[in-house]
Design an enzyme around this catalytic site. Structure first.
Site, PDB file in Angstrom:
ATOM      1  N   LYS A 108       7.182  -4.420  37.246  1.00  0.00           N
ATOM      2  CA  LYS A 108       8.077  -5.318  36.518  1.00  0.00           C
ATOM      3  C   LYS A 108       8.262  -6.637  37.275  1.00  0.00           C
ATOM      4  CE  LYS A 108      12.564  -5.430  34.240  1.00  0.00           C
ATOM      5  NZ  LYS A 108      11.956  -6.176  33.124  1.00  0.00           N
TER       6      LYS A 108
ATOM      7  N   ASN B 230      16.323  -5.391  24.929  1.00  0.00           N
ATOM      8  CA  ASN B 230      15.855  -4.012  24.802  1.00  0.00           C
ATOM      9  C   ASN B 230      15.816  -3.635  23.327  1.00  0.00           C
ATOM     10  OD1 ASN B 230      15.390  -1.185  25.107  1.00  0.00           O
ATOM     11  ND2 ASN B 230      16.136  -1.393  27.209  1.00  0.00           N
ATOM     12  N   PHE B 231      14.637  -3.179  22.862  1.00  0.00           N
ATOM     13  CA  PHE B 231      14.477  -2.784  21.467  1.00  0.00           C
ATOM     14  C   PHE B 231      14.647  -1.282  21.272  1.00  0.00           C
ATOM     15  CE2 PHE B 231      12.570  -6.998  21.003  1.00  0.00           C
ATOM     16  CZ  PHE B 231      13.026  -7.370  19.749  1.00  0.00           C
TER      17      PHE B 231
ATOM     18  N   GLY C  80       0.579 -10.980  23.846  1.00  0.00           N
ATOM     19  CA  GLY C  80       0.646  -9.950  24.897  1.00  0.00           C
ATOM     20  C   GLY C  80       0.083  -8.643  24.381  1.00  0.00           C
TER      21      GLY C  80
ATOM     22  N   GLY D  62      10.574  -9.736  22.894  1.00  0.00           N
ATOM     23  CA  GLY D  62      11.030  -8.676  23.787  1.00  0.00           C
ATOM     24  C   GLY D  62      10.930  -9.083  25.240  1.00  0.00           C
TER      25      GLY D  62
ATOM     26  N   HIS E  97      13.338   0.752  37.312  1.00  0.00           N
ATOM     27  CA  HIS E  97      12.134   0.427  36.541  1.00  0.00           C
ATOM     28  C   HIS E  97      10.861   0.696  37.347  1.00  0.00           C
ATOM     29  CE1 HIS E  97      14.977  -1.686  33.933  1.00  0.00           C
ATOM     30  NE2 HIS E  97      14.040  -1.641  33.012  1.00  0.00           N
TER      31      HIS E  97
ATOM     32  N   THR F 235      11.530 -10.623  28.741  1.00  0.00           N
ATOM     33  CA  THR F 235      12.832 -10.831  29.384  1.00  0.00           C
ATOM     34  C   THR F 235      12.830 -12.128  30.207  1.00  0.00           C
ATOM     35  OG1 THR F 235      11.999  -9.295  31.025  1.00  0.00           O
ATOM     36  CG2 THR F 235      13.564  -8.423  29.407  1.00  0.00           C
TER      37      THR F 235
ATOM     38  N   GLY G 105      -1.015  -5.804  26.678  1.00  0.00           N
ATOM     39  CA  GLY G 105      -0.044  -5.333  27.673  1.00  0.00           C
ATOM     40  C   GLY G 105       0.495  -3.949  27.350  1.00  0.00           C
ATOM     41  N   ARG G 106       1.304  -3.431  28.280  1.00  0.00           N
ATOM     42  CA  ARG G 106       1.840  -2.060  28.128  1.00  0.00           C
ATOM     43  C   ARG G 106       2.613  -1.901  26.826  1.00  0.00           C
ATOM     44  NH1 ARG G 106       2.126  -2.821  33.909  1.00  0.00           N
ATOM     45  NH2 ARG G 106       3.788  -4.330  33.544  1.00  0.00           N
ATOM     46  N   VAL G 107       3.461  -2.864  26.493  1.00  0.00           N
ATOM     47  CA  VAL G 107       4.237  -2.762  25.251  1.00  0.00           C
ATOM     48  C   VAL G 107       3.443  -3.324  24.078  1.00  0.00           C
ATOM     49  CG1 VAL G 107       6.410  -3.291  24.104  1.00  0.00           C
ATOM     50  CG2 VAL G 107       6.375  -2.947  26.574  1.00  0.00           C
TER      51      VAL G 107
HETATM   52  N1  NAD Z   1      12.827  -5.979  24.992  1.00  0.00           N
HETATM   53  C1  NAD Z   1      12.306  -4.779  25.255  1.00  0.00           C
HETATM   54  O1  NAD Z   1      12.622  -3.768  24.586  1.00  0.00           O
HETATM   55  C2  NAD Z   1      11.294  -4.642  26.340  1.00  0.00           C
HETATM   56  C3  NAD Z   1      10.661  -3.424  26.580  1.00  0.00           C
HETATM   57  C4  NAD Z   1       9.677  -3.366  27.558  1.00  0.00           C
HETATM   58  C5  NAD Z   1       9.316  -4.516  28.227  1.00  0.00           C
HETATM   59  N2  NAD Z   1       9.950  -5.672  27.982  1.00  0.00           N
HETATM   60  C6  NAD Z   1       9.570  -6.929  28.581  1.00  0.00           C
HETATM   61  O2  NAD Z   1       8.372  -7.378  27.951  1.00  0.00           O
HETATM   62  C7  NAD Z   1       7.577  -8.113  28.883  1.00  0.00           C
HETATM   63  C8  NAD Z   1       6.206  -7.500  28.953  1.00  0.00           C
HETATM   64  O3  NAD Z   1       6.285  -6.185  29.467  1.00  0.00           O
HETATM   65  P1  NAD Z   1       4.968  -5.274  29.657  1.00  0.00           P
HETATM   66  O4  NAD Z   1       5.376  -4.114  30.467  1.00  0.00           O
HETATM   67  O5  NAD Z   1       4.311  -5.059  28.339  1.00  0.00           O
HETATM   68  O6  NAD Z   1       4.069  -6.260  30.546  1.00  0.00           O
HETATM   69  P2  NAD Z   1       2.482  -6.272  30.724  1.00  0.00           P
HETATM   70  O7  NAD Z   1       2.213  -7.055  31.961  1.00  0.00           O
HETATM   71  O8  NAD Z   1       1.933  -4.892  30.615  1.00  0.00           O
HETATM   72  O9  NAD Z   1       1.975  -7.076  29.449  1.00  0.00           O
HETATM   73  C9  NAD Z   1       2.098  -8.442  29.286  1.00  0.00           C
HETATM   74  C10 NAD Z   1       0.845  -8.931  28.595  1.00  0.00           C
HETATM   75  O10 NAD Z   1       1.028 -10.305  28.276  1.00  0.00           O
HETATM   76  C11 NAD Z   1      -0.194 -10.965  28.546  1.00  0.00           C
HETATM   77  N3  NAD Z   1       0.044 -12.394  28.681  1.00  0.00           N
HETATM   78  C12 NAD Z   1       0.444 -13.085  29.776  1.00  0.00           C
HETATM   79  N4  NAD Z   1       0.526 -14.391  29.504  1.00  0.00           N
HETATM   80  C13 NAD Z   1       0.197 -14.525  28.199  1.00  0.00           C
HETATM   81  C14 NAD Z   1       0.102 -15.636  27.332  1.00  0.00           C
HETATM   82  N5  NAD Z   1       0.395 -16.879  27.741  1.00  0.00           N
HETATM   83  N6  NAD Z   1      -0.258 -15.414  26.043  1.00  0.00           N
HETATM   84  C15 NAD Z   1      -0.553 -14.173  25.605  1.00  0.00           C
HETATM   85  N7  NAD Z   1      -0.491 -13.080  26.393  1.00  0.00           N
HETATM   86  C16 NAD Z   1      -0.112 -13.263  27.668  1.00  0.00           C
HETATM   87  C17 NAD Z   1      -0.738 -10.292  29.791  1.00  0.00           C
HETATM   88  O11 NAD Z   1      -2.113 -10.536  30.000  1.00  0.00           O
HETATM   89  C18 NAD Z   1      -0.401  -8.836  29.491  1.00  0.00           C
HETATM   90  O12 NAD Z   1      -1.469  -8.201  28.788  1.00  0.00           O
HETATM   91  C19 NAD Z   1       8.381  -8.102  30.187  1.00  0.00           C
HETATM   92  O13 NAD Z   1       9.187  -9.257  30.256  1.00  0.00           O
HETATM   93  C20 NAD Z   1       9.263  -6.878  30.050  1.00  0.00           C
HETATM   94  O14 NAD Z   1      10.437  -6.958  30.814  1.00  0.00           O
HETATM   95  C21 NAD Z   1      10.936  -5.756  27.064  1.00  0.00           C
HETATM   96  O1  LIG Z   2       9.381  -2.427  31.492  1.00  0.00           O
HETATM   97  C1  LIG Z   2      10.080  -3.443  31.440  1.00  0.00           C
HETATM   98  O2  LIG Z   2       9.816  -4.489  32.058  1.00  0.00           O
HETATM   99  C2  LIG Z   2      11.303  -3.410  30.608  1.00  0.00           C
HETATM  100  N1  LIG Z   2      11.958  -4.529  30.440  1.00  0.00           N
HETATM  101  C3  LIG Z   2      13.148  -4.684  29.689  1.00  0.00           C
HETATM  102  C4  LIG Z   2      14.281  -5.168  30.574  1.00  0.00           C
HETATM  103  O3  LIG Z   2      14.041  -5.968  31.498  1.00  0.00           O
HETATM  104  O4  LIG Z   2      15.424  -4.790  30.330  1.00  0.00           O
HETATM  105  C5  LIG Z   2      13.506  -3.490  28.852  1.00  0.00           C
HETATM  106  C6  LIG Z   2      13.148  -2.201  29.478  1.00  0.00           C
HETATM  107  C7  LIG Z   2      11.720  -2.171  29.946  1.00  0.00           C
END
Ligand code: NAD
Ligand SMILES: O=C(O)C1=N[C@H](C(=O)O)CCC1
Length: 245
Positions: free
Chosen positions: A135, A103-104, A8, A74, A131, A76, A11-13
Site C-alpha cells: 500500500k 472504501n467501497f 488501473g 476508489g 494493510h 485514496t 491492478g489488484r482492485v
Molecule cells: N476505495 C476502496 O474501496 C479501495 C479498495 C482497495 C484499494 N483502494 C485504493 O485503490 C488504489 C489502488 O489499489 P490497488 O491495490 O488496486 O493498487 P495496484 O497497485 O494493484 O493497482 C493500481 C493500478 O493502477 C495502474 N496505474 C498507475 N498509474 C496509472 C495511470 N496513470 N493510468 C492508469 N493506470 C495506472 C498501475 O499500473 C496498477 O495496475 C489505492 O489508492 C488503494 O488505496 C481503494
Molecule cells: O488496499 C488498499 O490500499 C486499500 N485502500 C483503501 C484505504 O486506503 O482505505 C481501502 C481498503 C483497501
C-alpha cells in the site's frame, strides 16, 4: 446500458472491477486501461472507475471532468484541499458528477458509520488500520475518513480533548493525529485491509473491527456507484450517501 471505463485495469482492485462490470447486465466495459495506455481510450465511456495511485488520480479526475465523464473513484490519498480542487473542476463543468469513496466495502462503510454514532459516548477513541505492505499511502483513506467522522461527532457533542498524559515520545509511537484522533498504521504481509476502532470510557471499552477477505468485496459498492453517479449532483464523498443509512 451504462458505458463504463476502468483506470488501473491491471491492478489488484481494477481486475476485479473489470470482471464485475463485464458481468453486469446493465453495463458495457468500453475501455480498460492501465499505466502507459492513452487516456483518450476513455472517450467512449459515460462513467469511469479509478483504482490507480494517489500520485496520478488527480490528473485522471481532471481529464474525466473536462471530457464530460462521471468519475467513480476508489483511489485514496484525498485530503480537504484535493476535494476542494475537484469541487472547483465540477463547478466549471456543470452536468458532470463525481463519487469519491475511501472504501467501497459495505461492511467497512457500516463500521465507519457505527464509529461515528458511538463516538459521542466515549472519552477516548483511537484507530488501528492494518494493510498489505504494497500500500502506498498511510494512514489509509478509510482510517483518515473514520477519524474525521469521529472528530465531527465529538465536536458536535462538545467533548473535551481525549485524555493522554504522554510527555515523552519516540516520534510516531502515538500514531498520526488526524483531526485530534490518533491513527496507527500496520503494514504486514498476509493482510489485505482491516481496521479497528477502539472506544473507551469509564470502566468499559467497545471495539469495532472490519476485515476485508478479498478484493471482489469492493465491487458491489463500485457497481452501485456506477449506477448512481449520474444522478448525484456535484461531488459526493463516501458510499454511505448511497446506502440510506
Ligand atoms: N476505495 C476502496 O474501496 C479501495 C479498495 C482497495 C484499494 N483502494 C485504493 O485503490 C488504489 C489502488 O489499489 P490497488 O491495490 O488496486 O493498487 P495496484 O497497485 O494493484 O493497482 C493500481 C493500478 O493502477 C495502474 N496505474 C498507475 N498509474 C496509472 C495511470 N496513470 N493510468 C492508469 N493506470 C495506472 C498501475 O499500473 C496498477 O495496475 C489505492 O489508492 C488503494 O488505496 C481503494
Ligand atoms: O488496499 C488498499 O490500499 C486499500 N485502500 C483503501 C484505504 O486506503 O482505505 C481501502 C481498503 C483497501
Amino acid at each position: 446500458m451504462i458505458r463504463v471505463g476502468v483506470l488501473g485495469a491491471k491492478g489488484r482492485v481494477g481486475v476485479e472491477v473489470c470482471k464485475a462490470v463485464h458481468a453486469a447486465d446493465d453495463m458495457e466495459l468500453v475501455a480498460a486501461i492501465d499505466a502507459g495506455d492513452p487516456i483518450d481510450a476513455l472517450s467512449a465511456a459515460e462513467v469511469v472507475v479509478d483504482f490507480t495511485h494517489p500520485d496520478v488520480v488527480m490528473d485522471n479526475l481532471k481529464w474525466c471532468v473536462e471530457h464530460g465523464v462521471h468519475p467513480v473513484v476508489g483511489t485514496t490519498g484525498f485530503d480537504g484541499s484535493r476535494l476542494d480542487t475537484v469541487r472547483g473542476w465540477l463547478a466549471d463543468n456543470p452536468g458532470v458528477n463525481a463519487l469519491i469513496a475511501p472504501n467501497f466495502g459495505i461492511a467497512a462503510v457500516l463500521m465507519m458509520h457505527f464509529a461515528q454514532q458511538a463516538a459521542r459516548f466515549f472519552e477516548s477513541v483511537e484507530i488501528i488500520e492494518l494493510h498489505h505492505p504494497n500500500k502506498a499511502d498511510a494512514p489509509s483513506g478509510t482510517a483518515r475518513r473514520t477519524a474525521e467522522l469521529v472528530a465531527e461527532s465529538r465536536r458536535k457533542a462538545g467533548l473535551a480533548p481525549m485524555p493522554d498524559a504522554t510527555t515523552s515520545e519516540l516520534p510516531g509511537a502515538r500514531g498520526a493525529d488526524v483531526d485530534g484522533v490518533r491513527v496507527h498504521g500496520i503494514r504486514l504481509a498476509g493482510l489485505i485491509a482491516h481496521q479497528e476502532v477502539l472506544l473507551g470510557g469509564d470502566g468499559e471499552t467497545l471495539t469495532l473491527r472490519h476485515d476485508t477477505m478479498n478484493r471482489s468485496s469492493f465491487t458491489p459498492g463500485v457497481l452501485l456507484g456506477v449506477r448512481r453517479v449520474r444522478d448525484l449532483p456535484g461531488l459526493t464523498v463516501g458510499l454511505e450517501h448511497l446506502l440510506d443509512l
